[in-house]
Design a protein around this motif. Structure first.
Motif, PDB file in Angstrom:
ATOM      1  N   GLU A   1       0.846  -1.192   0.000  1.00 35.57           N
ATOM      2  CA  GLU A   1       0.000   0.000   0.000  1.00 35.57           C
ATOM      3  C   GLU A   1       0.881   1.241   0.000  1.00 35.57           C
ATOM      4  O   GLU A   1       1.728   1.420   0.881  1.00 35.57           O
ATOM      5  N   PHE A   2       0.691   2.094  -0.984  1.00 34.83           N
ATOM      6  CA  PHE A   2       1.497   3.313  -1.118  1.00 34.83           C
ATOM      7  C   PHE A   2       0.595   4.462  -1.543  1.00 34.83           C
ATOM      8  O   PHE A   2      -0.071   4.396  -2.587  1.00 34.83           O
ATOM      9  N   ARG A   3       0.536   5.478  -0.690  1.00 33.65           N
ATOM     10  CA  ARG A   3      -0.288   6.662  -0.949  1.00 33.65           C
ATOM     11  C   ARG A   3      -1.736   6.293  -1.235  1.00 33.65           C
ATOM     12  O   ARG A   3      -2.385   6.833  -2.150  1.00 33.65           O
ATOM     13  N   GLY A   4      -2.228   5.332  -0.447  1.00 33.50           N
ATOM     14  CA  GLY A   4      -3.630   4.940  -0.550  1.00 33.50           C
ATOM     15  C   GLY A   4      -3.938   3.968  -1.664  1.00 33.50           C
ATOM     16  O   GLY A   4      -5.093   3.528  -1.817  1.00 33.50           O
ATOM     17  N   ARG A   5      -2.923   3.610  -2.458  1.00 34.34           N
ATOM     18  CA  ARG A   5      -3.152   2.682  -3.567  1.00 34.34           C
ATOM     19  C   ARG A   5      -2.602   1.319  -3.204  1.00 34.34           C
ATOM     20  O   ARG A   5      -1.456   1.191  -2.772  1.00 34.34           O
ATOM     21  N   LYS A   6      -3.410   0.299  -3.375  1.00 31.75           N
ATOM     22  CA  LYS A   6      -3.008  -1.067  -3.072  1.00 31.75           C
ATOM     23  C   LYS A   6      -2.605  -1.808  -4.343  1.00 31.75           C
ATOM     24  O   LYS A   6      -3.263  -1.669  -5.386  1.00 31.75           O
ATOM     25  N   SER A   7      -1.522  -2.574  -4.239  1.00 31.68           N
ATOM     26  CA  SER A   7      -1.098  -3.384  -5.381  1.00 31.68           C
ATOM     27  C   SER A   7      -0.531  -4.706  -4.867  1.00 31.68           C
ATOM     28  O   SER A   7      -0.112  -4.820  -3.712  1.00 31.68           O
ATOM     29  N   LEU A   8      -0.520  -5.687  -5.721  1.00 26.85           N
ATOM     30  CA  LEU A   8       0.026  -6.983  -5.368  1.00 26.85           C
ATOM     31  C   LEU A   8       1.550  -6.931  -5.383  1.00 26.85           C
ATOM     32  O   LEU A   8       2.157  -6.349  -6.283  1.00 26.85           O
ATOM     33  N   GLN A   9       2.147  -7.526  -4.379  1.00 22.61           N
ATOM     34  CA  GLN A   9       3.595  -7.667  -4.331  1.00 22.61           C
ATOM     35  C   GLN A   9       3.921  -9.079  -3.891  1.00 22.61           C
ATOM     36  O   GLN A   9       3.334  -9.582  -2.930  1.00 22.61           O
ATOM     37  N   LEU A  10       4.846  -9.712  -4.595  1.00 21.45           N
ATOM     38  CA  LEU A  10       5.265 -11.060  -4.228  1.00 21.45           C
ATOM     39  C   LEU A  10       6.435 -10.982  -3.266  1.00 21.45           C
ATOM     40  O   LEU A  10       7.467 -10.387  -3.575  1.00 21.45           O
ATOM     41  N   MET A  11       6.276 -11.561  -2.093  1.00 16.73           N
ATOM     42  CA  MET A  11       7.364 -11.641  -1.129  1.00 16.73           C
ATOM     43  C   MET A  11       8.152 -12.903  -1.460  1.00 16.73           C
ATOM     44  O   MET A  11       7.723 -14.028  -1.167  1.00 16.73           O
ATOM     45  N   VAL A  12       9.287 -12.715  -2.117  1.00 11.83           N
ATOM     46  CA  VAL A  12      10.050 -13.829  -2.667  1.00 11.83           C
ATOM     47  C   VAL A  12      10.785 -14.580  -1.558  1.00 11.83           C
ATOM     48  O   VAL A  12      11.570 -13.994  -0.809  1.00 11.83           O
ATOM     49  N   GLN A  13      10.522 -15.865  -1.457  1.00  9.66           N
ATOM     50  CA  GLN A  13      11.194 -16.722  -0.489  1.00  9.66           C
ATOM     51  C   GLN A  13      12.455 -17.343  -1.083  1.00  9.66           C
ATOM     52  O   GLN A  13      13.417 -17.625  -0.377  1.00  9.66           O
ATOM     53  N   TYR A  14      12.407 -17.543  -2.406  1.00  8.98           N
ATOM     54  CA  TYR A  14      13.549 -18.151  -3.090  1.00  8.98           C
ATOM     55  C   TYR A  14      13.342 -17.978  -4.589  1.00  8.98           C
ATOM     56  O   TYR A  14      12.201 -18.021  -5.086  1.00  8.98           O
ATOM     57  N   LEU A  15      14.444 -17.755  -5.308  1.00  7.08           N
ATOM     58  CA  LEU A  15      14.325 -17.726  -6.766  1.00  7.08           C
ATOM     59  C   LEU A  15      15.557 -18.358  -7.397  1.00  7.08           C
ATOM     60  O   LEU A  15      16.657 -18.335  -6.821  1.00  7.08           O
ATOM     61  N   GLU A  16      15.344 -18.939  -8.535  1.00  8.53           N
ATOM     62  CA  GLU A  16      16.440 -19.559  -9.281  1.00  8.53           C
ATOM     63  C   GLU A  16      16.258 -19.242 -10.755  1.00  8.53           C
ATOM     64  O   GLU A  16      15.141 -19.121 -11.265  1.00  8.53           O
ATOM     65  N   ALA A  17      17.367 -19.075 -11.441  1.00  5.07           N
ATOM     66  CA  ALA A  17      17.321 -18.814 -12.881  1.00  5.07           C
ATOM     67  C   ALA A  17      16.945 -20.092 -13.623  1.00  5.07           C
ATOM     68  O   ALA A  17      17.349 -21.184 -13.248  1.00  5.07           O
ATOM     69  N   VAL A  18      16.138 -19.933 -14.661  1.00  2.13           N
ATOM     70  CA  VAL A  18      15.744 -21.096 -15.476  1.00  2.13           C
ATOM     71  C   VAL A  18      16.023 -20.797 -16.945  1.00  2.13           C
ATOM     72  O   VAL A  18      16.208 -19.660 -17.343  1.00  2.13           O
TER      73      VAL A  18
END
Length: 583
Positions: free
Chosen positions: A566-583
């Motif tokens: 939430e930023f300046r009253g606007r809500k958006s989806l954000q992924l809280m990354v637990q792990y990532l790998e290149a594919v």
């Protein structure tokens, strides 16, 4: 470190009516966690296990009721962590609500006395001239301390949840769901939950003897203390079985309604959080650490006074002090973590390899400059980094004659049982120890550190195999593009309470990397595009291993938790990354 993403296997039991009203992604999550009936998600107080199932609770209630009715002095002896602080607060507040005239508390300073009702603490306690001592979140191993209190004519009521040893203290009453012969359904109840149950039964005892009628007052509503119960339960990382989920959810509902203790609301506020949107994870990662900082660096009495305070302004002042202590704790932790990483490199230097197979399976780390109050967090961080049981040690005295250790384990190893095996084989190595399946504390002599390290590694190697040392992220599967939105994130946030053994859902998927940049020197900010769709989503990985290599990321497989930014009253989806790998 390299991790493996594994998707949950969900059995398909016959489900009761009503499940069609729940979104498919949430239905899958519940089923994967063993929830097969919608009744299990009805977190009402009516579904709580009754206090009468707790062995020893009736005896404890009679002793405390007698003390309340005859205005005897009661001293609550607590512990210096968040569970101990909330347990102490529940005991003090509930006893006063029920008309106890003389209630005080004592929490051992970890640096002077260590843990539990020791004979030394009894010497301090006698200055309060108590008739009854009530231990909260400790006492089940305090055989010598209880004996010392008995010699002084002080009755001791032990309330605890830690695993008992071979000998139980000779207390007037013991309430512990893990003691032999106790059939209480929730063995995972935290210390704060145990004392809440004792206070609930004490209310029954006082009601039946006509105490409230004699005072011409109504019975106290102990549900007003469930915000404290929720905080202590989550912060102590006990498994969230169905009974604990009720306690936590009821407490969170009180907090969201603004009906929590002023100290809890103040701690939430100084952390920059909105109590109206509080989740269980906020208790564990926002409120708990600030309260714990007092016991780690100073005196937990500061934290308890914050919880007991009825004045919002004074509570905020104390909360600000706790926030300062937490910032100091973070700095100390960062320095210790950097030093510990160097020690691990030294352990691994023999083969000039970073291959973790060369590391001890049971890892012990020690430096004479480390802070005794922070070694538990350090052990947890190193366990997460190297995925193996870790014990971090710090000096217990200026000459390092004794060391205090804090252990954290991984799935597959019951850490207290492992320590018990070491103690059985090598009786001289451990001065004392205690704990749970995933965390434990101990004291050893400084001269025994090397011998203990070898003995611990030996036991761990017997208990685990190489597959246990492979870090696995368990995923709840893939979210469809139409499920990747703010509504999904908000539903998941409020669908808990999530916690130990009832983990918040983690999903995985393959994304194209539109942008990857470093923020805050060590965090990775991502702009991701859903594969095969025109959907762009923000993501962030804290303390990323990809910092400095972010330009290599073109297509990635990500394990994540959906969250609302939430930023300046606007809500958006954000992924809280637990792990990532290149594919």
């Amino acid at each position: 470190m390299q991790k493996k993403i594994v998707r949950r296997v969900i059995e398909s039991p016959e489900l009761t009516d009503g499940w069609e009203q729940i979104p498919d992604f949430l239905c899958r999550a519940y089923r994967a966690r063993g929830v097969n009936s919608l009744e299990e998600l009805e977190y009402t107080l009516a579904r709580l296990a009754t206090s009468q199932q707790l062995k020893g609770v009736v005896a404890a209630s009679k002793i405390l009721a007698d003390a309340v009715r005859h205005q005897r002095r009661i001293l609550v002896v607590g512990d210096f962590d968040c569970d101990g602080a909330t347990s102490t607060s529940v005991a003090v507040l509930a006893l006063k609500m029920m008309g106890a005239a003389a209630v005080e508390y004592l929490v051992p300073n970890r640096f002077e006395y260590g843990y539990g009702l020791t004979p030394e603490i009894v010497e301090v306690a006698k200055q309060f001239k108590p008739d009854v001592i009530v231990t909260v979140d400790n006492g089940i191993a305090s055989c010598e301390g209880v004996a010392a209190a008995n010699q002084l004519g002080i009755s001791v009521v032990v309330t605890d949840h830690h695993l008992p040893g071979n000998e139980l203290p000779d207390a007037a009453a013991i309430v512990n769901p893990n003691q032999p012969g106790c059939d209480f359904i929730s063995k995972a109840t935290a210390g704060v939950g145990v004392i809440f149950y004792v206070m609930s039964d004490l209310r029954r005892e006082l009601r039946e003897c006509g105490w409230f009628a004699k005072l011409s007052v109504g019975e106290p509503n102990l549900a007003n203390l469930l915000d404290l119960v929720a905080l202590g339960t989550i912060a102590d990382v006990v498994p969230l079985d169905s009974n604990n989920r009720i306690l936590v959810e009821q407490g969170i509902r009180r907090i969201r309604a603004g009906k929590a203790r002023p100290g809890i609301l103040a701690l939430i506020d100084v952390a920059g959080k909105d109590y109206r949107n509080l989740a269980a994870s906020d208790l564990g990662f926002v409120v708990g650490p600030r309260l714990n900082a007092a016991g780690r660096l100073d005196d937990m009495s500061i934290g308890i006074e914050c919880l007991l305070c009825d004045d919002p302004l004074k509570a905020r002042q104390i909360a600000l002090r706790l926030d300062e202590l937490n910032q100091e704790r973070k700095q100390i932790e960062g320095e210790m973590k950097a030093h510990a990483s160097v020690l691990v490199d030294e352990l691994n230097q023999a083969n000039s390899s970073s291959d973790q197979a060369e590391l001890p399976w049971g890892m012990c780390l020690y430096d004479e400059t480390w802070h005794q109050g922070v070694i538990g967090i350090l052990a947890s961080r190193m366990k997460e980094k190297f995925h193996r049981p870790v014990i971090a040690f710090a000096p217990a005295d200026d000459e390092c004659k004794e060391l205090k250790g804090s252990a954290r384990s991984i799935p597959g190893l019951h850490i207290r049982d492992a320590l018990d095996r070491v103690a059985t084989r090598h009786p001289s190595l451990l001065s004392k120890f205690g704990g749970h399946s995933m965390a434990a504390g101990m004291t050893i002599k400084g001269e025994h550190y090397e011998s203990f390290s070898r003995a611990f590694d030996e036991v761990v190697r017997e208990e685990l195999d190489e597959s246990n040392l492979e870090a696995i992220i368990v995923s709840d599967g893939e979210l469809a593009p139409h499920e990747l939105n703010v509504t999904t994130a908000e539903l998941l946030r409020k669908a808990g309470p999530w916690g130990q053994n009832f983990l918040e859902p983690v999903y995985d998927g393959v994304f194209d990397v539109v942008q990857a940049r470093v923020v805050g020197a060590k965090h990775l900010k991502l702009l991701l595009q859903v594969e095969g769709a025109d959907l762009l989503i923000d993501g962030i990985e804290f303390n990323s291993d990809w910092v400095g290599k972010e330009s290599q990321l073109k297509k990635v497989r990500v394990a994540y938790r959906p969250d609302v930014n939430e930023f300046r009253g606007r809500k958006s989806l954000q992924l809280m990354v637990q792990y990532l790998e290149a594919v």
